[in-house]
Scaffold this active site. Structure first.
Site, PDB file in Angstrom:
ATOM      1  N   CYS A 132      -6.598  -1.621   6.633  1.00 40.94           N
ATOM      2  CA  CYS A 132      -5.419  -2.042   7.390  1.00 40.94           C
ATOM      3  C   CYS A 132      -5.671  -1.808   8.880  1.00 40.94           C
ATOM      4  O   CYS A 132      -5.924  -0.671   9.283  1.00 40.94           O
ATOM      5  CB  CYS A 132      -4.203  -1.240   6.925  1.00 40.94           C
ATOM      6  SG  CYS A 132      -2.737  -1.643   7.865  1.00 40.94           S
TER       7      CYS A 132
ATOM      8  N   GLY B  62      -2.302 -15.747   7.513  1.00 41.80           N
ATOM      9  CA  GLY B  62      -1.772 -17.104   7.405  1.00 41.80           C
ATOM     10  C   GLY B  62      -2.899 -18.137   7.446  1.00 41.80           C
ATOM     11  O   GLY B  62      -4.083 -17.781   7.521  1.00 41.80           O
TER      12      GLY B  62
ATOM     13  N   GLY C   1      -0.628 -14.445   0.100  1.00 37.19           N
ATOM     14  CA  GLY C   1       0.135 -13.530   0.944  1.00 37.19           C
ATOM     15  C   GLY C   1       1.098 -14.262   1.845  1.00 37.19           C
ATOM     16  O   GLY C   1       2.184 -14.691   1.434  1.00 37.19           O
TER      17      GLY C   1
ATOM     18  N   ASN D  11      -6.854   0.295  -0.107  1.00 36.78           N
ATOM     19  CA  ASN D  11      -6.682  -0.374   1.186  1.00 36.78           C
ATOM     20  C   ASN D  11      -7.281   0.504   2.271  1.00 36.78           C
ATOM     21  O   ASN D  11      -6.607   1.336   2.858  1.00 36.78           O
ATOM     22  CB  ASN D  11      -5.202  -0.641   1.464  1.00 36.78           C
ATOM     23  CG  ASN D  11      -5.003  -1.236   2.852  1.00 36.78           C
ATOM     24  OD1 ASN D  11      -5.977  -1.650   3.502  1.00 36.78           O
ATOM     25  ND2 ASN D  11      -3.761  -1.282   3.312  1.00 36.78           N
TER      26      ASN D  11
ATOM     27  N   SER E 154       0.836  -1.200   0.000  1.00 36.61           N
ATOM     28  CA  SER E 154       0.000   0.000   0.000  1.00 36.61           C
ATOM     29  C   SER E 154       0.872   1.252   0.000  1.00 36.61           C
ATOM     30  O   SER E 154       1.811   1.373   0.790  1.00 36.61           O
ATOM     31  CB  SER E 154      -0.924   0.011   1.213  1.00 36.61           C
ATOM     32  OG  SER E 154      -1.830  -1.057   1.102  1.00 36.61           O
TER      33      SER E 154
ATOM     34  N   ASN F 163      -8.743  -8.506   4.644  1.00 40.32           N
ATOM     35  CA  ASN F 163      -7.504  -7.986   5.212  1.00 40.32           C
ATOM     36  C   ASN F 163      -7.259  -8.739   6.525  1.00 40.32           C
ATOM     37  O   ASN F 163      -8.002  -9.666   6.863  1.00 40.32           O
ATOM     38  CB  ASN F 163      -7.618  -6.471   5.422  1.00 40.32           C
ATOM     39  CG  ASN F 163      -6.270  -5.779   5.295  1.00 40.32           C
ATOM     40  OD1 ASN F 163      -5.258  -6.295   5.787  1.00 40.32           O
ATOM     41  ND2 ASN F 163      -6.232  -4.639   4.641  1.00 40.32           N
TER      42      ASN F 163
HETATM   43  C1  LIG Z   1       3.577  -8.600   6.443  1.00 41.94           C
HETATM   44  C2  LIG Z   1       2.248  -8.212   5.881  1.00 41.94           C
HETATM   45  C3  LIG Z   1       2.075  -6.944   5.313  1.00 41.94           C
HETATM   46  C4  LIG Z   1       0.840  -6.573   4.782  1.00 41.94           C
HETATM   47  N1  LIG Z   1       0.701  -5.336   4.210  1.00 41.94           N
HETATM   48  C5  LIG Z   1      -0.476  -5.000   3.604  1.00 41.94           C
HETATM   49  C6  LIG Z   1      -0.595  -3.757   2.906  1.00 41.94           C
HETATM   50  O1  LIG Z   1       0.346  -2.956   2.790  1.00 41.94           O
HETATM   51  N2  LIG Z   1      -1.805  -3.475   2.349  1.00 41.94           N
HETATM   52  C7  LIG Z   1      -2.874  -4.331   2.403  1.00 41.94           C
HETATM   53  O2  LIG Z   1      -3.942  -4.031   1.857  1.00 41.94           O
HETATM   54  N3  LIG Z   1      -2.772  -5.533   3.049  1.00 41.94           N
HETATM   55  C8  LIG Z   1      -1.601  -5.868   3.636  1.00 41.94           C
HETATM   56  N4  LIG Z   1      -1.487  -7.095   4.261  1.00 41.94           N
HETATM   57  C9  LIG Z   1      -2.653  -8.007   4.282  1.00 41.94           C
HETATM   58  C10 LIG Z   1      -2.583  -9.049   3.157  1.00 41.94           C
HETATM   59  O3  LIG Z   1      -2.611  -8.446   1.882  1.00 41.94           O
HETATM   60  C11 LIG Z   1      -3.760 -10.055   3.260  1.00 41.94           C
HETATM   61  O4  LIG Z   1      -4.970  -9.370   3.097  1.00 41.94           O
HETATM   62  C12 LIG Z   1      -3.778 -10.794   4.594  1.00 41.94           C
HETATM   63  O5  LIG Z   1      -2.464 -11.047   5.048  1.00 41.94           O
HETATM   64  C13 LIG Z   1      -4.531 -12.123   4.546  1.00 41.94           C
HETATM   65  O6  LIG Z   1      -3.992 -12.975   3.575  1.00 41.94           O
HETATM   66  P1  LIG Z   1      -2.849 -14.102   3.879  1.00 41.94           P
HETATM   67  O7  LIG Z   1      -3.346 -14.927   5.014  1.00 41.94           O
HETATM   68  O8  LIG Z   1      -2.751 -14.852   2.587  1.00 41.94           O
HETATM   69  O9  LIG Z   1      -1.610 -13.361   4.208  1.00 41.94           O
HETATM   70  C14 LIG Z   1      -0.261  -7.480   4.810  1.00 41.94           C
HETATM   71  C15 LIG Z   1      -0.077  -8.750   5.389  1.00 41.94           C
HETATM   72  C16 LIG Z   1       1.150  -9.134   5.911  1.00 41.94           C
HETATM   73  C17 LIG Z   1       1.311 -10.504   6.514  1.00 41.94           C
END
Ligand SMILES: Cc1cc2nc3c(=O)[nH]c(=O)nc-3n(C[C@H](O)[C@H](O)[C@H](O)COP(=O)(O)O)c2cc1C
Length: 317
Positions: A128, A217, A271, A125, A45, A192
């Site tokens: 967050c 996760g 992610g 986004n 983001s 998110n």
């Molecule tokens: C280290 C980290 C940084 C993230 N940064 C952002 C971000 O900058 N903008 C956003 O919309 N989501 C961010 N997320 C959320 C992920 O895009 C995603 O929506 C969330 O982690 C759930 O998916 P996952 O379980 O596959 O990680 C972040 C997640 C993690 C773990």
């Protein structure tokens, strides 16, 4: 051969999308990711001005499949990010900038910069959970009025296609989807991270520098499925308009992608699982997905997209 192409407002070669924030913060990394098999990359983001983010530790695996993060949206700011991107040759894969901001004016200005630079689609986004210090107060996506204001502001000053990223940290996610669609969202992404906290029993303090964080996760996969189902069922019953959905949360295997598509999503965000599987995750999932489709005799994703939603709708009458 099976047809893995999808359309989320722009055409993708396959349904796998790098989720925002995981490795997508530098242009060098986006370049490496472009050759991994992903169908599209969503960037970290980006805000108007550079942000350093929260204090370390910012990302911790507290148990297998339970990732906590409170990065605080560190990013170089839109000008620097765009300069770096422009220096790169064509990345040969759709890049979807993720836009963040403190208020609707900042969202509008950042989105407009991406539009001027030639991008067709952005993700907003608004969800967050730790964009503020100590994650205090509501985020935009927990307030229907602000959700509407931010999307309307971007809608008014750009003709970008807008993906709106919804928060799971609300009582009725469908209410927020409805507001987002009324304000001009072209697609929805969810989920998110979930508001979370872990305390270290030995040091007797929270493990994250920002105290509170967001959980992601494999531990959130079933929560994501529930939220996706809520939205897909609302589309099925015509409570809300039908738009492309990007399902995100704990996806790690071809079976997980299959699950999400059965719930009606058009594309699937990857992610946290990259931390376990590395960049090979995209090719590995695509291989497995193709094999599953061949075994089942499915020639394209359309053949089984939303099948579980139809079944759930039948079961619920
Ligand atoms: C280290 C980290 C940084 C993230 N940064 C952002 C971000 O900058 N903008 C956003 O919309 N989501 C961010 N997320 C959320 C992920 O895009 C995603 O929506 C969330 O982690 C759930 O998916 P996952 O379980 O596959 O990680 C972040 C997640 C993690 C773990």
């Amino acid at each position: 051969m099976v047809d893995l192409r999808v359309n989320i407002g722009i055409e993708l070669q396959n349904p796998l999308i790098l989720s925002s924030g995981i490795l997508g913060s530098s242009v060098g990394m986006l370049k490496r990711l472009a050759g991994t098999g992903a169908g599209a990359l969503i960037t970290k983001s980006i805000t108007e001005n550079p942000r350093v983010g929260h204090e370390n530790p910012t990302v911790i695996e507290v148990a297998p499949g339970i990732i906590l993060n409170a990065m605080g949206l560190p990013n170089p700011g839109v000008d620097l990010f765009l300069n770096e991107l422009e220096e790169e040759d064509e990345l040969k894969i759709p890049i979807i900038p993720s836009v963040a901001g403190y208020n609707e004016d900042e969202f509008g200005r950042v989105a407009a910069r991406f539009e001027d630079a030639g991008y067709e689609m952005v993700e907003l986004n608004i969800s967050c959970p730790h964009s503020t210090e100590f994650s205090t107060g509501k985020v935009i996506a927990q307030d229907t009025g602000r959700t509407s204001q931010v999307i309307s502001a971007v809608r008014e000053i750009t003709s970008l296609k807008l993906i709106v990223k919804l928060s799971p940290n609300v009582t009725d996610i469908v209410e927020f989807a409805e507001v987002a669609l009324d304000a001009g969202a072209d697609a929805l992404s969810l989920i998110n991270t979930l508001e979370a906290l872990e305390v270290d029993p030995f040091f007797e303090v929270p493990v994250l520098g920002n105290i509170f964080g967001g959980q992601s996760g494999e531990s959130v996969r079933c929560i994501a499925q529930r939220k996706i189902a809520d939205i897909a069922l609302a589309m099925h019953s015509d409570r809300i308009r039908n738009v492309p959905l990007i399902g995100i949360g704990g996806v790690r295997t071809p079976e997980d992608v299959f699950r999400f598509i059965l719930l009606g999503v058009d594309a699937v965000g990857i992610g946290s699982s990259i931390l376990y599987e590395d960049l090979a995750i995209f090719e590995n999932i695509l291989d497995g997905l193709e094999r599953m489709m061949v075994d089942k005799g499915y020639e394209s994703l359309d053949v089984f997209r939303g099948k579980a939603i139809l079944r759930i709708a039948e079961m619920m009458v």
